[in-house]
Design a protein around this motif. Structure first.
Motif: not given
Length: 135
Positions: A98-118
């Motif tokens: 927790i607290g680490d800075e990361v670069k996230v790579t994903f494909k497609g769209e994300y679900a329009d819920i909270y929190p958005p799901l990838l």
């Protein structure tokens, strides 16, 4: 049969043949046009890990360096195909805290819920570790 009926039949047959030839020609032109293939592109954003739930869910809050759409907190659904790295070297998931800075790579769209799901995450790259907090 008189000449008018024969002429009508000939004109009708010629019109039918013309329509068939035009349809065939136009069909071949359309079929020969280059087709646009939909290729999903990788989407990347930078964030900070806010929570870790076992080894299958990670919560990441996008930083202000991202476009406005990627400043929310996202739920990342992880699987065994996700690649974890640091300085182009593979690392294990348990290194992330927790607290680490990361670069996230994903494909497609994300679900329009909270929190958005990838759920199609392909890579999580550790950018900077936070040494002040424990997992």
């Amino acid at each position: 049969m008189d000449k008018n009926n024969i002429l009508k039949i000939i004109v009708g047959v010629l019109a039918f043949i013309l329509i068939m030839v035009l349809g065939f020609t136009i069909g071949n032109i359309i079929e020969g046009m280059p087709k646009k293939e939909y290729v999903e592109k990788d989407i990347t954003f930078i964030g900070v890990i806010t929570d870790i739930n076992n080894n299958d869910v990670l919560y990441v809050k996008g930083t202000n360096d991202n476009p406005k759409d990627f400043r929310k907190t996202y739920e990342l659904k992880l699987n065994d195909k996700v690649i974890y790295s640091y300085n182009n070297e593979k690392i294990e998931f348990n290194i992330l805290k927790i607290g680490d800075e990361v670069k996230v790579t994903f494909k497609g769209e994300y679900a329009d819920i909270y929190p958005p799901l990838l759920d199609r995450v392909s890579m999580i790259e550790l950018i900077k570790q936070n040494f002040n907090k424990e997992k």
